[in-house]
Design a protein around this motif. Sequence first.
Motif, PDB file in Angstrom:
ATOM      1  N   TRP A 158      97.399  72.999  32.224  1.00 18.84           N
ATOM      2  CA  TRP A 158      96.689  73.458  32.966  1.00 18.84           C
ATOM      3  C   TRP A 158      95.394  72.384  32.544  1.00 18.84           C
ATOM      4  N   LEU A 159      95.293  71.979  31.730  1.00 24.07           N
ATOM      5  CA  LEU A 159      94.023  71.188  30.792  1.00 24.07           C
ATOM      6  C   LEU A 159      93.984  69.800  31.961  1.00 24.07           C
ATOM      7  N   SER A 160      94.785  69.387  32.350  1.00 22.47           N
ATOM      8  CA  SER A 160      95.439  68.399  33.443  1.00 22.47           C
ATOM      9  C   SER A 160      95.052  68.680  34.923  1.00 22.47           C
ATOM     10  N   ALA A 181     105.643  74.156  14.493  1.00 25.03           N
ATOM     11  CA  ALA A 181     106.014  74.022  15.768  1.00 25.03           C
ATOM     12  C   ALA A 181     105.485  73.525  17.068  1.00 25.03           C
ATOM     13  N   ALA A 182     104.283  73.176  16.291  1.00 26.17           N
ATOM     14  CA  ALA A 182     103.461  72.664  17.586  1.00 26.17           C
ATOM     15  C   ALA A 182     102.298  71.596  17.358  1.00 26.17           C
ATOM     16  N   PRO A 183     102.808  70.913  16.438  1.00 25.90           N
ATOM     17  CA  PRO A 183     101.836  69.515  16.030  1.00 25.90           C
ATOM     18  C   PRO A 183     100.800  69.837  17.402  1.00 25.90           C
ATOM     19  N   GLY A 184      99.632  69.227  16.401  1.00 24.73           N
ATOM     20  CA  GLY A 184      99.148  69.261  17.499  1.00 24.73           C
ATOM     21  C   GLY A 184      97.782  69.655  18.594  1.00 24.73           C
ATOM     22  N   LEU A 185      98.332  71.097  18.993  1.00 23.59           N
ATOM     23  CA  LEU A 185      98.132  72.481  19.306  1.00 23.59           C
ATOM     24  C   LEU A 185      96.971  72.732  19.414  1.00 23.59           C
ATOM     25  N   ARG A 186      96.736  73.415  17.957  1.00 23.79           N
ATOM     26  CA  ARG A 186      95.042  73.251  17.443  1.00 23.79           C
ATOM     27  C   ARG A 186      94.019  72.244  17.997  1.00 23.79           C
ATOM     28  N   GLU A 187      94.319  71.021  17.438  1.00 28.20           N
ATOM     29  CA  GLU A 187      93.133  70.063  17.234  1.00 28.20           C
ATOM     30  C   GLU A 187      93.206  69.977  19.378  1.00 28.20           C
ATOM     31  N   LEU A 188      93.850  69.501  19.621  1.00 29.60           N
ATOM     32  CA  LEU A 188      93.691  69.759  21.187  1.00 29.60           C
ATOM     33  C   LEU A 188      93.051  70.685  22.261  1.00 29.60           C
ATOM     34  N   LEU A 189      93.553  71.805  21.882  1.00 29.49           N
ATOM     35  CA  LEU A 189      92.650  73.069  21.724  1.00 29.49           C
ATOM     36  C   LEU A 189      91.344  73.480  21.760  1.00 29.49           C
ATOM     37  N   LYS A 226      89.013  76.736  38.482  1.00 30.40           N
ATOM     38  CA  LYS A 226      89.796  77.276  37.875  1.00 30.40           C
ATOM     39  C   LYS A 226      89.567  77.483  36.353  1.00 30.40           C
ATOM     40  N   ILE A 227      89.637  78.150  35.986  1.00 25.73           N
ATOM     41  CA  ILE A 227      89.188  78.348  34.215  1.00 25.73           C
ATOM     42  C   ILE A 227      90.634  78.888  33.541  1.00 25.73           C
ATOM     43  N   LEU A 228      90.835  78.224  32.532  1.00 26.36           N
ATOM     44  CA  LEU A 228      91.571  78.641  31.428  1.00 26.36           C
ATOM     45  C   LEU A 228      91.461  79.615  30.514  1.00 26.36           C
ATOM     46  N   LEU A 229      91.720  80.716  30.054  1.00 28.60           N
ATOM     47  CA  LEU A 229      91.224  81.097  28.661  1.00 28.60           C
ATOM     48  C   LEU A 229      92.719  80.624  27.833  1.00 28.60           C
ATOM     49  N   SER A 273      87.411  80.503  45.866  1.00 30.24           N
ATOM     50  CA  SER A 273      88.101  80.979  45.255  1.00 30.24           C
ATOM     51  C   SER A 273      88.534  81.101  43.578  1.00 30.24           C
ATOM     52  N   VAL A 274      88.649  81.969  42.870  1.00 28.75           N
ATOM     53  CA  VAL A 274      88.373  81.759  41.212  1.00 28.75           C
ATOM     54  C   VAL A 274      89.629  82.174  40.324  1.00 28.75           C
ATOM     55  N   PHE A 275      89.992  81.134  40.055  1.00 26.87           N
ATOM     56  CA  PHE A 275      91.792  81.467  39.652  1.00 26.87           C
ATOM     57  C   PHE A 275      91.231  81.581  38.121  1.00 26.87           C
ATOM     58  N   LEU A 276      91.547  82.607  37.144  1.00 24.22           N
ATOM     59  CA  LEU A 276      91.231  82.647  35.568  1.00 24.22           C
ATOM     60  C   LEU A 276      93.535  82.627  35.071  1.00 24.22           C
ATOM     61  N   ASN A 277      93.379  81.626  34.605  1.00 24.11           N
ATOM     62  CA  ASN A 277      95.140  81.558  34.611  1.00 24.11           C
ATOM     63  C   ASN A 277      94.846  82.007  32.607  1.00 24.11           C
ATOM     64  N   SER A 278      95.933  82.320  32.412  1.00 25.74           N
ATOM     65  CA  SER A 278      95.568  83.028  30.639  1.00 25.74           C
ATOM     66  C   SER A 278      97.036  82.815  29.907  1.00 25.74           C
ATOM     67  N   LEU A 279      97.239  82.760  29.094  1.00 25.43           N
ATOM     68  CA  LEU A 279      98.216  82.943  28.134  1.00 25.43           C
ATOM     69  C   LEU A 279      98.085  83.962  27.769  1.00 25.43           C
ATOM     70  N   PRO A 280      99.830  84.790  27.803  1.00 31.97           N
ATOM     71  CA  PRO A 280      99.473  86.312  27.668  1.00 31.97           C
ATOM     72  C   PRO A 280      99.106  86.383  25.736  1.00 31.97           C
TER      73      PRO A 280
END
Length: 263
Positions: free
Chosen positions: A164-166, A252-260, A98-101, A26-33
């Motif tokens: 989900w990155l973990s 609001a989310a320091p470091g978020l863009r760098e992490l992604l 697992k695929i994370l979009l 199975s392939v699980f495609l998960n994403s933020l709406p």
Amino acid sequence: MPEVSVAPDTINEENAKFTQVGLSRSVFLNSLPKSGSHLLRNILRMFVPVNQVYGPQFVQFPNLKQHLGAFDPNRRYLISGHLLYSDNTAILANRTNKILLVRDPYGWVLSQARFFVSDIVSSNFEHIKSGALSVDDLIGLMIFGMYKKSPPMRQQYELYAVGWLSADAYMVRYEDLVANVNSIDTDAARSYFAELLNKCGIAPPGDWKERVAIGADRKQSATARDNINTREPLFDFPRELPDKHKQMVDFAAPGLRELLGYQ
């Protein structure tokens, strides 16, 4: 959270024009709406037998109990979801590729704002759609959330994406996906989609390019920007997130863009 109503597409009919090989896992495609979920889902649907695509719905935490069969270890499905990261969901997804979009938070904020005032969103958002809010205020609410209506951006990214990155998920950035769709005749695009398909456990077929083009057709996605009424010019959205809102996202989310991988 808003209730969303979307029109059906013709991907199943297009899918039948190609030879399909069944999934071995199975392939699980998960994403933020609002991260390009339908785009990636429709592309991958062109490489999977129709009977292995799990339902028309995105599996979400509120309806998870109704869809536990999607993660049955004896079945092989392409599963699309907007699932929060938790002990239960991590256990279920552990049986899948697992695929994370994800999407750049700067772009996501604008996409989410357009979406909330569109005609396909129902529930208790009519007061927002009326034009009583300025665009600046609307964007601010996408960043910091609306009480009992929509969680803050940081919380959504934490639970739908970063957590989900973990879980050894293969991360796909929306912007990279779009860039390679738009340059599909290049060697770079060939390598990009070959890696994506391999991460799904799918051997790239010789006609991969035709399949990607069909799946990426914006007419197939009822939630694509071109296919929803964003009530413009009632809301005159900027093409790019203004600098002051970029600073608000970073606060609001320091470091978020760098992490992604966006910085």
